[in-house]
Every structure is written in structure tokens, then in C-alpha cells.
Enzyme design. Structure first.
Site, PDB file in Angstrom:
ATOM      1  N   PHE A 134       0.861  -1.189   0.000  1.00 29.97           N
ATOM      2  CA  PHE A 134       0.000   0.000   0.000  1.00 29.97           C
ATOM      3  C   PHE A 134       0.890   1.230   0.000  1.00 29.97           C
ATOM      4  O   PHE A 134       1.729   1.402   0.875  1.00 29.97           O
ATOM      5  CB  PHE A 134      -0.920   0.039   1.222  1.00 29.97           C
ATOM      6  CG  PHE A 134      -1.873   1.212   1.175  1.00 29.97           C
ATOM      7  CD1 PHE A 134      -3.074   1.132   0.491  1.00 29.97           C
ATOM      8  CD2 PHE A 134      -1.549   2.412   1.793  1.00 29.97           C
ATOM      9  CE1 PHE A 134      -3.935   2.228   0.412  1.00 29.97           C
ATOM     10  CE2 PHE A 134      -2.400   3.511   1.728  1.00 29.97           C
ATOM     11  CZ  PHE A 134      -3.601   3.420   1.036  1.00 29.97           C
ATOM     12  N   ASP A 218       9.392   2.929   1.404  1.00 32.18           N
ATOM     13  CA  ASP A 218       8.209   3.638   1.886  1.00 32.18           C
ATOM     14  C   ASP A 218       8.156   3.437   3.399  1.00 32.18           C
ATOM     15  O   ASP A 218       7.710   2.400   3.888  1.00 32.18           O
ATOM     16  CB  ASP A 218       6.953   3.082   1.201  1.00 32.18           C
ATOM     17  CG  ASP A 218       5.679   3.761   1.695  1.00 32.18           C
ATOM     18  OD1 ASP A 218       5.723   4.412   2.761  1.00 32.18           O
ATOM     19  OD2 ASP A 218       4.641   3.622   1.020  1.00 32.18           O
ATOM     20  N   LYS A 247       3.016  10.651   8.035  1.00 29.59           N
ATOM     21  CA  LYS A 247       2.364  10.185   9.265  1.00 29.59           C
ATOM     22  C   LYS A 247       2.998  10.719  10.558  1.00 29.59           C
ATOM     23  O   LYS A 247       2.793  11.873  10.916  1.00 29.59           O
ATOM     24  CB  LYS A 247       2.320   8.665   9.273  1.00 29.59           C
ATOM     25  CG  LYS A 247       1.285   8.085   8.277  1.00 29.59           C
ATOM     26  CD  LYS A 247       1.095   6.613   8.507  1.00 29.59           C
ATOM     27  CE  LYS A 247       0.168   5.934   7.517  1.00 29.59           C
ATOM     28  NZ  LYS A 247      -1.241   6.030   7.859  1.00 29.59           N
TER      29      LYS A 247
HETATM   30  C1  PLP Z   1       3.081   2.548   3.775  1.00 29.06           C
HETATM   31  C2  PLP Z   1       2.170   3.675   3.366  1.00 29.06           C
HETATM   32  N1  PLP Z   1       2.445   4.386   2.273  1.00 29.06           N
HETATM   33  C3  PLP Z   1       1.661   5.413   1.881  1.00 29.06           C
HETATM   34  C4  PLP Z   1       0.531   5.761   2.581  1.00 29.06           C
HETATM   35  C5  PLP Z   1      -0.303   6.907   2.122  1.00 29.06           C
HETATM   36  O1  PLP Z   1      -0.189   7.974   3.013  1.00 29.06           O
HETATM   37  P1  PLP Z   1      -1.319   9.093   3.064  1.00 29.06           P
HETATM   38  O2  PLP Z   1      -2.566   8.440   3.552  1.00 29.06           O
HETATM   39  O3  PLP Z   1      -0.770  10.131   4.016  1.00 29.06           O
HETATM   40  O4  PLP Z   1      -1.475   9.640   1.684  1.00 29.06           O
HETATM   41  C6  PLP Z   1       0.192   5.031   3.727  1.00 29.06           C
HETATM   42  C7  PLP Z   1      -1.041   5.340   4.457  1.00 29.06           C
HETATM   43  O5  PLP Z   1      -1.587   4.542   5.180  1.00 29.06           O
HETATM   44  C8  PLP Z   1       1.037   3.966   4.136  1.00 29.06           C
HETATM   45  O6  PLP Z   1       0.757   3.229   5.221  1.00 29.06           O
END
Ligand code: PLP
Length: 389
Positions: A134, A218, A247
């Protein structure tokens, strides 16, 4: 007031919000430490922290002070101007990560968009990501997301993106001279807190380097100390080319961005990327204060220690088949597909957790979590497990 009709918050939500999300289970009005309160007066122990965001819990004085002070000083200026908080946060992030440069955006998805554009600057067409990953909901970050159900309604997505199984063999087979980057979460959070196979990141580092591709991590969910080190990659013997963050870095104030290492830090040239709000003084002053407090209060150690304590207790709990993750990012594998029921009954018992899939409960409490909150969790969670099974 005769004739006026009382509408509930649920009615208002259902009538007014875009239908992209289901009506939530509760309306929250206030938070303090590891607890939040609903508009009906219910107190909840928050073991999700806004999905790994509220590193300092709710209404922490360091957070409140930073937002208030910076709002009263200089909130926003556009990226035509530099500001002291932006430069201070840049310096701190480079120090704690070992990176050479940083780009500031406003969210996780935007951090991934920056990573995709960085990868494009290699001139190579293919980007590899993992199955079940994700990376966000914007068109670029959704293109990297390895969940077919999320992708299908929005296809066609970005060309050149391929999803590979999380095995070293699959990576070896997929890599070639036309691959710009591999983008990977050190722990797959939304998939259910799934650890990578042992040695995967080390092998990915070696193989991407051999093929001249970037290794982009990520760390949007795993960063800001959640796994017990500032970034999860620091528990491996590697240096990536770039790290996406968001986050917990803002502790509740929206911020995201990309750290870049070595030659990858030189790939963008002036004017190639940017955002109106990116790196604004309000966001960067708050994030700098959040990271300073994590350091001052020893919250990396706390995350590691409390995580181990929770893991030990959960492993011995009836109804728990497996415990995954690191530090305070914990995936509780249940002995059956009743995670949604556990989530609902936990809420009824005054506990916020979440169910990223049918058989997993995810825990991501604030990094400030202490004895009292752990004790409370260890009372409430078994009750929720029992009531739901
Ligand atoms: C690993 C990871 N990447 C990207 C995102 C996307 O972040 P955002 O919701 O701030 O756009 C998330 C969100 O849960 C995530 O857990």
C-alpha cells in the site's frame, strides 16, 4: 425551537461527505495522551493513533506549543521563500536518517509521488513494487499499490509499474537494465503488518545496485521511531537511495516528504517538483518539535521496549495465532477471520484498534504509551477477543 429536526452526526456525514468513505463508527471531539473522547462522552483508549500518526499522543504540550507559537509567528509563505523551521527540520531529518537532501510535501501519497518522479529522472521506464503493498490513493501512488481491488475502479493507471511477490527470487527475475526503482515498505502495514522475508532488504539493496536501479523505501508507516529506530531500515545493514516519510513525523500535523541519499539526491533540478504547502513553516516547526520530543523523551527506546512487552503478552493470549511487526507497529494474527468483529467489540469496550484484513488486528499506539495504558489494553483486548469469537 419547535419544528426543527434533530439530525445525528451519522445523518450529516451520510448526506454531506463524498461517498468515498463509509460512515465512521464514532464521532470524536477531544483527546489527551493515549485517550480520545466521543461526542457522546465515551472515553476510548487509542491504540491506533490515527493510523500511526499521533506519535506523542493527543494534545501533547510540545505539539500544542509548536503549532500555537508558529501560527502566531509565520504560518505560510509559499516555496518562493525559505524559513528557519523548514531548514531546522531538514537538518534534523538528515541527521537522524543519514540522507543528503530532503523534499517536503504534505502527505504520504505525495511523498510517493515525489519518489515516482525521482525514479523517472533515471530515464528508465519500469518501476517495481510488491504484491499486497500500500503506497497511497493518488493515481501515481495507487499505481504502486499492490491491491487489485483498490486499483481496478481507476484503471488505466501509470504504465511501467509491475508488482512482484516479496521474494528475493522474484526480484532477481524482474530486475533488468530498464528498471528505474524498486519501491518497498520495510513492513507492509496496510496488508496486515507483514514482515519482509529475512534478508530481503539486504538482497534488494545488493540487486538494485547491481542493476543500477534505485532502492526506495516507503517508511510512511514505519518511520518516526515507530519500530524502535528512527527508520526501520536502520535495523538492517543497508542505505537506501530514498525514503518516503509522512504520518508520525508531523505527530498529527499533515506533512510528508522524501529523503534522498548520494547520487539520488542530485536527480531533481530546480523547478522539477514542488507544492504550494510543501515545507511550510507551520508544518515544519511542528514536525521539528515532534521529532525533538521523541528524542528528548527517549521514545525510540520506549517503542522498542513497550513493543516487546505487548508482543510477549499478546503471544500468550487465547485467540491469538501470531504476532507480527516491530516496536509499536504490531499485527495480531487471529485464529479465525473475525477481525472486524474484534474491532467492533473493542470499540464497544472503549478501545480503538483496527482490522487491516479479515484475520488481523493492527496496533499502533502513541510512542508515549506507558505502564498504565499497556495494563488497560491488556484488560480490554482479551475481553474484546472473547466477546467477538
Ligand atoms: C506505507 C504507506 N504508504 C503510503 C501511505 C499513504 O499515506 P497518506 O494516507 O498520508 O497519503 C500510507 C497510508 O496509510 C502507508 O501506510
Amino acid at each position: 425551537m419547535t419544528g426543527t429536526q434533530q439530525t445525528t452526526w451519522q445523518d450529516q456525514y451520510a448526506a454531506r461527505m463524498m461517498k468515498s468513505a463509509a460512515v465512521p463508527y464514532a464521532e470524536l471531539v477531544r483527546g489527551e495522551g493515549c485517550a480520545v473522547w466521543g461526542s457522546d462522552g465515551t472515553r476510548y483508549l487509542d491504540f491506533l493513533a490515527g493510523i500511526a500518526v499521533n506519535a506523542l499522543g493527543h494534545a501533547h504540550p510540545a505539539f500544542v506549543d509548536a503549532v500555537s507559537r508558529q501560527a502566531a509567528t509565520l504560518a505560510h509563505v509559499s516555496n518562493y521563500f525559505a524559513t528557519p523551521p523548514q531548514l531546522a527540520l531538514a537538518e534534523r531529518l538528515l541527521r537522524i536518517s543519514g540522507a543528503d537532501r530532503v523534499y517536503f510535501g504534505n502527505s504520504g501519497a505525495e511523498a510517493i509521488e515525489a519518489a515516482i518522479k525521482l525514479a523517472r529522472r533515471t530515464g528508465r521506464p519500469r518501476i517495481l513494487a510488491l504484491e499486497a503493498s500500500f503506497h497511497g490513493r493518488t493515481m501515481g501512488s495507487l499505481s504502486l499499490t499492490g491491491k487489485p481491488a483498490l486499483r481496478a475502479p481507476f484503471e488505466p493507471l501509470l504504465p511501467g509499474v509491475e508488482h512482484v511477490p516479496a521474494t528475493i527470487d522474484a526480484l532477481e527475475a524482474a530486475l533488468g537494465p530498464d528498471v528505474a526503482a524498486l519501491v518497498v515498505e520495510p513492513i507492509q502495514g496496510e496488508a496486515g503488518v507483514i514482515d519482509l522475508p529475512p534478508g530481503y532488504l539486504e538482497a534488494a539493496r545488493r540487486l538494485t545496485r547491481e542493476h543500477g536501479a534505485l532502492l526506495i523505501l516507503d517508511e510512511i508507516q514505519t518511520g518516526a521511531g515507530r519500530t524502535g529506530t528512527w527508520f526501520a531500515f536502520q535495523q538492517h545493514d543497508i542505505l537506501p537511495d530514498a525514503v518516503a516519510f509522512a504520518k508520525g513525523v508531523g505527530g498529527g500535523f499533515p506533512i510528508g516528504g522524501l529523503l534522498a541519499f548520494g547520487e539520488a539526491a542530485e536527480l531533481f533540478t530546480a523547478g522539477q517538483h514542488g507544492s504550494t504547502f510543501g515545507g511550510n513553516p507551520l508544518a515544519t516547526a511542528t514536525a521539528d518539535a515532534v521529532l525533538a520530543e521523541i528524542e528528548r523523551a527517549g521514545l525510540l527506546d520506549n517503542a522498542a521496549r513497550r513493543g516487546a512487552q505487548l508482543r510477549d503478552a499478546l503471544s500468550a493470549m487465547p485467540g491469538v495465532a501470531e504476532v507480527r511487526g516491530r516496536g509499536l507497529l504490531i499485527g495480531v494474527g487471529l485464529d479465525g477471520p473475525h477481525a472486524t468483529a474484534v474491532f467492533r467489540t473493542a470499540l464497544d469496550h472503549g478501545l480503538i484498534v483496527n482490522a487491516p484484513n479479515d484475520a488481523t488486528i493492527r496496533l499502533a499506539p502513541p510512542l508515549i504509551v506507558g505502564d498504565a495504558e499497556i495494563d488497560e489494553f491488556l484488560t480490554l483486548f482479551p475481553r474484546a477477543l472473547e466477546a467477538a469469537s
